[in-house]
Design an enzyme around this catalytic site. Structure first.
Site, PDB file in Angstrom:
ATOM      1  N   SER A 234       7.749   4.669  17.524  1.00 23.14           N
ATOM      2  CA  SER A 234       6.411   4.358  18.038  1.00 23.14           C
ATOM      3  C   SER A 234       6.542   3.834  19.461  1.00 23.14           C
ATOM      4  CB  SER A 234       5.754   3.289  17.151  1.00 23.14           C
ATOM      5  OG  SER A 234       5.574   3.798  15.860  1.00 23.14           O
ATOM      6  N   LEU A 235       6.035   4.614  20.411  1.00 27.35           N
ATOM      7  CA  LEU A 235       6.143   4.225  21.826  1.00 27.35           C
ATOM      8  C   LEU A 235       4.888   3.484  22.291  1.00 27.35           C
ATOM      9  CD1 LEU A 235       7.545   7.139  24.029  1.00 27.35           C
ATOM     10  CD2 LEU A 235       8.517   4.858  23.691  1.00 27.35           C
ATOM     11  N   HIS A 236       3.751   4.150  22.253  1.00 24.64           N
ATOM     12  CA  HIS A 236       2.427   3.606  22.599  1.00 24.64           C
ATOM     13  C   HIS A 236       2.241   3.281  24.075  1.00 24.64           C
ATOM     14  CE1 HIS A 236       2.155   3.523  18.335  1.00 24.64           C
ATOM     15  NE2 HIS A 236       2.780   2.378  18.171  1.00 24.64           N
TER      16      HIS A 236
ATOM     17  N   ASN B 260      -6.641   3.562  14.710  1.00 21.93           N
ATOM     18  CA  ASN B 260      -7.417   3.196  13.530  1.00 21.93           C
ATOM     19  C   ASN B 260      -8.033   1.836  13.810  1.00 21.93           C
ATOM     20  OD1 ASN B 260      -7.686   4.808  11.255  1.00 21.93           O
ATOM     21  ND2 ASN B 260      -5.598   4.436  10.581  1.00 21.93           N
TER      22      ASN B 260
ATOM     23  N   CYS C  71      -2.515  -3.400  14.689  1.00 19.22           N
ATOM     24  CA  CYS C  71      -2.171  -3.001  13.316  1.00 19.22           C
ATOM     25  C   CYS C  71      -2.589  -4.069  12.314  1.00 19.22           C
ATOM     26  CB  CYS C  71      -0.667  -2.752  13.245  1.00 19.22           C
ATOM     27  SG  CYS C  71      -0.050  -2.606  11.567  1.00 19.22           S
TER      28      CYS C  71
ATOM     29  N   SER D 295       9.777   5.732  10.352  1.00 15.69           N
ATOM     30  CA  SER D 295       9.137   5.385  11.624  1.00 15.69           C
ATOM     31  C   SER D 295       9.482   3.954  12.012  1.00 15.69           C
ATOM     32  CB  SER D 295       7.620   5.522  11.468  1.00 15.69           C
ATOM     33  OG  SER D 295       6.968   5.084  12.629  1.00 15.69           O
TER      34      SER D 295
ATOM     35  N   CYS E 196      -2.284   1.579   8.044  1.00 14.49           N
ATOM     36  CA  CYS E 196      -1.443   0.717   7.223  1.00 14.49           C
ATOM     37  C   CYS E 196      -1.931  -0.713   7.258  1.00 14.49           C
ATOM     38  CB  CYS E 196       0.022   0.840   7.620  1.00 14.49           C
ATOM     39  SG  CYS E 196       0.541  -0.219   8.943  1.00 14.49           S
TER      40      CYS E 196
ATOM     41  N   GLU F  68       0.823  -1.210   0.000  1.00 14.29           N
ATOM     42  CA  GLU F  68       0.000   0.000   0.000  1.00 14.29           C
ATOM     43  C   GLU F  68       0.860   1.264   0.000  1.00 14.29           C
ATOM     44  OE1 GLU F  68      -3.397  -2.132   2.761  1.00 14.29           O
ATOM     45  OE2 GLU F  68      -2.400  -0.314   3.458  1.00 14.29           O
TER      46      GLU F  68
ATOM     47  N   CYS G  85       2.499  -5.834  15.973  1.00  8.50           N
ATOM     48  CA  CYS G  85       1.793  -4.881  16.858  1.00  8.50           C
ATOM     49  C   CYS G  85       0.307  -5.249  16.852  1.00  8.50           C
ATOM     50  CB  CYS G  85       2.001  -3.451  16.378  1.00  8.50           C
ATOM     51  SG  CYS G  85       3.737  -3.010  16.232  1.00  8.50           S
TER      52      CYS G  85
ATOM     53  N   CYS H 246       4.366  -7.553   7.699  1.00  8.70           N
ATOM     54  CA  CYS H 246       5.306  -7.106   8.726  1.00  8.70           C
ATOM     55  C   CYS H 246       5.453  -8.193   9.782  1.00  8.70           C
ATOM     56  CB  CYS H 246       4.800  -5.817   9.386  1.00  8.70           C
ATOM     57  SG  CYS H 246       5.963  -5.141  10.597  1.00  8.70           S
TER      58      CYS H 246
ATOM     59  N   GLY I 178       5.062  -2.485   7.031  1.00  5.72           N
ATOM     60  CA  GLY I 178       6.410  -2.966   7.322  1.00  5.72           C
ATOM     61  C   GLY I 178       7.165  -2.113   8.318  1.00  5.72           C
ATOM     62  N   GLU I 179       8.251  -2.677   8.813  1.00  6.91           N
ATOM     63  CA  GLU I 179       9.149  -2.005   9.746  1.00  6.91           C
ATOM     64  C   GLU I 179      10.417  -1.629   8.962  1.00  6.91           C
ATOM     65  OE1 GLU I 179       9.780  -0.864  13.051  1.00  6.91           O
ATOM     66  OE2 GLU I 179      11.661  -0.446  11.997  1.00  6.91           O
TER      67      GLU I 179
ATOM     68  N   CYS J  13       3.064   8.299   1.783  1.00  8.99           N
ATOM     69  CA  CYS J  13       3.360   7.335   2.837  1.00  8.99           C
ATOM     70  C   CYS J  13       3.674   6.012   2.142  1.00  8.99           C
ATOM     71  CB  CYS J  13       2.164   7.195   3.778  1.00  8.99           C
ATOM     72  SG  CYS J  13       2.392   5.924   5.037  1.00  8.99           S
TER      73      CYS J  13
HETATM   74  S1  SF4 Z   1       2.576  -0.828  13.326  1.00  5.35           S
HETATM   75 FE1  SF4 Z   1       4.276  -0.883  11.856  1.00  5.35          FE
HETATM   76  S2  SF4 Z   1       5.814  -2.173  12.883  1.00  5.35           S
HETATM   77 FE2  SF4 Z   1       3.871  -2.570  13.940  1.00  5.35          FE
HETATM   78  S3  SF4 Z   1       3.016  -4.362  12.876  1.00  5.35           S
HETATM   79 FE3  SF4 Z   1       2.176  -2.504  11.882  1.00  5.35          FE
HETATM   80  S4  SF4 Z   1       3.542  -2.153  10.150  1.00  5.35           S
HETATM   81 FE4  SF4 Z   1       4.613  -3.517  11.556  1.00  5.35          FE
END
Ligand code: SF4
Length: 368
Positions: free
Chosen positions: A239-241, A315, A135, A216, A359, A108, A132, A128, A184-185, A121
């Site tokens: 990304s802390l969260h 989201n 996500c 990120s 994402c 995407e 998380c 990924c 992805g990371e 973006c």
């Molecule tokens: S937030 Fe980012 S790092 Fe975490 S699972 Fe989704 S795509 Fe991967």
């Protein structure tokens, strides 16, 4: 140039040329006994005119075109991945593209326009591995790393659309910002992402400056340490969260591998070495991490660091039961950070929510 390696067979043909830096493109032509001076025109077609097929490169000498045709699969071979689906948000500010990479993988890309800014973006992986919990991409699992050209192609696609729009109407038609916040990371695909950053930074191409690209990470500590050493032209967002190890490990499984204290030590070193502020991302989940006490925990964690906090209402995804933090909670969070810790913050708009712009959501919807 006998040492120039062949194109990677592992990479789908459509993005192979976009995976090459300008010097590599010249070396490639030279290895085929073609005058490397033709690389400038080829580069221009790819990164300035943003053409999608070899057939459009009519000013290239026949010898160059026929060699490229042999390498890439025909005189009219694609030099950009295909767009399988496009959606436009109801407010008209966000366009999302599902791109087919040539081997069946879907990724995407999102084009966002607001407040006079045009931002792409981009994804760095298909799927990924970080998992998380909230996500859609994490819920999908890992597919494969993207090649540098597949990352560059996403920005080039957005620029192509902007050029087409420029022909129809005045306005902001140059891609000015790229964020590596799609699927992805990025630090889990470090080499390809950094090569893409270099290509996007090239002044003869999209010429995106260091102030214009943001990467990120969810907290891949070795990658942050490498960024601190190599200082590529990108901003860093982390990304802390959550502000405690236990709460963070619940939301972001990678925290079990790289605990919060190691992450913060890496962030401190990064800011010391680069002199750059880090953006700390905080997904606001109602009743979980959106209270004033959570804000105070963030403030204590970031005290003394050059930091900005970006608050992002969750989201919603099919695989996670949480709900977005409310607007008033976000405002209160901001007040605590500002008044008690002098930490600046923003609340990110959830634009494009109606087109599943979080994402992985469009790809997940298509696969379900
Ligand atoms: S937030 Fe980012 S790092 Fe975490 S699972 Fe989704 S795509 Fe991967």
């Amino acid at each position: 140039m006998a040492g120039t390696p062949p194109f990677s067979e592992a990479e789908p043909p459509a993005s192979r040329l976009l995976s090459l830096t300008r010097p590599e493109l010249a070396a490639r032509l030279e290895s085929w006994s073609i005058n490397p001076a033709h690389a400038a025109l080829l580069w221009r077609y790819l990164h300035w005119d943003c053409v999608t097929s070899l057939g459009a490169m009519t000013a290239l000498p026949a010898k160059v075109r026929s060699r490229l045709a042999a390498e890439l699969g025909g005189a009219d071979a694609s030099v950009a991945p295909a767009v399988a689906r496009e959606t436009l948000s109801s407010d008209g500010f966000t366009r999302k593209f599902l791109m087919e990479m040539g081997d069946g993988r879907m990724i995407e890309t999102v084009l966002m326009r607001f407040a006079g800014r045009v931002t792409a973006c981009v994804s760095s992986q298909a799927g990924c591995a970080m998992g998380c919990v909230f996500c859609a991409t994490g819920q999908m699992g890992f597919g494969r790393n993207l090649h540098a050209g597949e990352i560059v192609a996403q920005a080039v696609h957005v620029q192509r659309l902007l050029r087409e729009a420029a022909a129809a109407a005045p306005g902001q038609h140059r891609l000015r910002n790229v964020v590596f916040m799609g699927m992805g990371e990025p630090l889990h695909n470090y080499e390809a992402v950094m090569k893409a950053v270099g290509i996007l930074h090239d002044p003869s191409g999209l010429a995106l400056g260091a102030e214009r690209m943001t990467l990120s990470t969810v907290g891949v500590v070795p990658g942050i340490l490498r960024l601190a050493e190599e200082r590529p032209p990108v901003h860093l967002a982390v990304s802390l969260h959550a502000a405690t190890q236990a709460e963070r490990a619940d939301l972001v499984p990678v925290a079990k591998k790289w605990p919060l204290d190691e992450l913060m030590a890496a962030c401190r070193l990064y800011s010391e070495r680069t002199g750059r502020r880090i953006f700390y991302e905080w997904t606001l989940i109602e009743g979980r991490n959106d209270s004033p006490s959570s804000a105070r925990a963030v403030g204590r964690l970031l005290r003394g660091l050059p930091a900005q906090v970006n608050l992002i209402p969750l989201n919603p995804t099919a695989g996670y039961a949480g709900t977005p933090g409310r607007t008033e909670a976000a405002r209160q969070f901001q007040r605590v950070l500002a008044d008690e810790f002098a930490i600046p913050s923003t609340v990110r708009q959830r634009r494009g929510i109606d087109i599943a712009a979080g994402c992985g959501q469009l790809a997940a919807a298509l696969q379900s």
